[in-house]
Motif scaffolding. Structure first.
Motif, PDB file in Angstrom:
ATOM      1  N   VAL A  66       1.035   4.139  -3.120  1.00 57.01           N
ATOM      2  CA  VAL A  66       0.840   5.655  -2.790  1.00 57.01           C
ATOM      3  C   VAL A  66       2.094   6.357  -3.413  1.00 57.01           C
ATOM      4  CG1 VAL A  66       0.831   7.359  -1.031  1.00 57.01           C
ATOM      5  CG2 VAL A  66      -0.522   5.399  -0.858  1.00 57.01           C
ATOM      6  N   THR A  67       3.170   5.864  -3.269  1.00 59.33           N
ATOM      7  CA  THR A  67       4.389   6.540  -3.875  1.00 59.33           C
ATOM      8  C   THR A  67       4.245   6.608  -5.378  1.00 59.33           C
ATOM      9  OG1 THR A  67       5.843   4.675  -3.986  1.00 59.33           O
ATOM     10  CG2 THR A  67       5.942   6.070  -1.988  1.00 59.33           C
ATOM     11  N   LYS A 109       0.759  -1.128  -0.018  1.00 55.88           N
ATOM     12  CA  LYS A 109      -0.025  -0.046   0.034  1.00 55.88           C
ATOM     13  C   LYS A 109       0.912   1.205   0.042  1.00 55.88           C
ATOM     14  CE  LYS A 109      -4.110  -1.942   2.051  1.00 55.88           C
ATOM     15  NZ  LYS A 109      -4.854  -2.125   3.224  1.00 55.88           N
ATOM     16  N   GLU A 110       1.999   1.230   0.796  1.00 59.96           N
ATOM     17  CA  GLU A 110       2.877   2.428   0.867  1.00 59.96           C
ATOM     18  C   GLU A 110       3.451   2.393  -0.617  1.00 59.96           C
ATOM     19  OE1 GLU A 110       5.445   1.308   4.073  1.00 59.96           O
ATOM     20  OE2 GLU A 110       4.182   1.964   5.425  1.00 59.96           O
ATOM     21  N   GLY A 135       1.461   6.418  -7.211  1.00 57.76           N
ATOM     22  CA  GLY A 135      -0.031   6.990  -7.438  1.00 57.76           C
ATOM     23  C   GLY A 135      -0.928   6.283  -8.108  1.00 57.76           C
ATOM     24  N   ARG A 136      -0.722   4.898  -7.319  1.00 59.76           N
ATOM     25  CA  ARG A 136      -1.836   3.827  -7.933  1.00 59.76           C
ATOM     26  C   ARG A 136      -2.487   3.247  -6.651  1.00 59.76           C
ATOM     27  NH1 ARG A 136       2.644   2.027 -11.995  1.00 59.76           N
ATOM     28  NH2 ARG A 136       3.684   1.121 -10.377  1.00 59.76           N
ATOM     29  N   SER A 137      -3.503   2.149  -7.155  1.00 60.38           N
ATOM     30  CA  SER A 137      -4.096   1.602  -6.106  1.00 60.38           C
ATOM     31  C   SER A 137      -3.273   0.623  -5.624  1.00 60.38           C
ATOM     32  CB  SER A 137      -5.555   1.219  -6.513  1.00 60.38           C
ATOM     33  OG  SER A 137      -5.294   0.131  -7.600  1.00 60.38           O
ATOM     34  N   GLU A 177      -0.840  -1.574  -8.153  1.00 59.67           N
ATOM     35  CA  GLU A 177       0.680  -1.732  -7.870  1.00 59.67           C
ATOM     36  C   GLU A 177       0.964  -3.413  -7.651  1.00 59.67           C
ATOM     37  OE1 GLU A 177       4.412  -0.411  -7.000  1.00 59.67           O
ATOM     38  OE2 GLU A 177       2.682   0.719  -7.712  1.00 59.67           O
TER      39      GLU A 177
END
Length: 78
Positions: free
Chosen positions: A22-23, A18-19, A25-27, A31
């Motif tokens: 985020v970096t 999840k981290e 810019g995707r779900s 990812e």
């Protein structure tokens, strides 16, 4: 498209996924797809000429000349 369900994933891995998402810019799902695709993509084949051309210039030809008359090469692996 097929679906893939992965069970028994460690919570720390889920958090890291999840981290990372985020970096980028995707779900987390997008990812996960990208990670799987990158891991399973076949490497791009290069020609022998391309491999040779990619080798770094590390010296002059004379640096690599064979030395005659040396009894034995030193044992560098002990």
């Amino acid at each position: 498209m097929a679906n893939l369900l992965v069970r028994g994933i460690d919570e720390a891995l889920v958090k890291a996924l999840k981290e990372r998402a985020v970096t980028h810019g995707r779900s987390a799902e997008a990812e996960h797809r990208e990670i799987l695709a990158a891991a399973l993509r076949r490497p791009r084949k290069r020609t022998f000429a391309a491999v040779l051309a990619a080798m770094p210039d590390v010296g002059e030809d004379s640096d690599f000349e064979r030395v005659e008359g040396v009894a034995k090469a030193p044992d560098v692996f002990g």
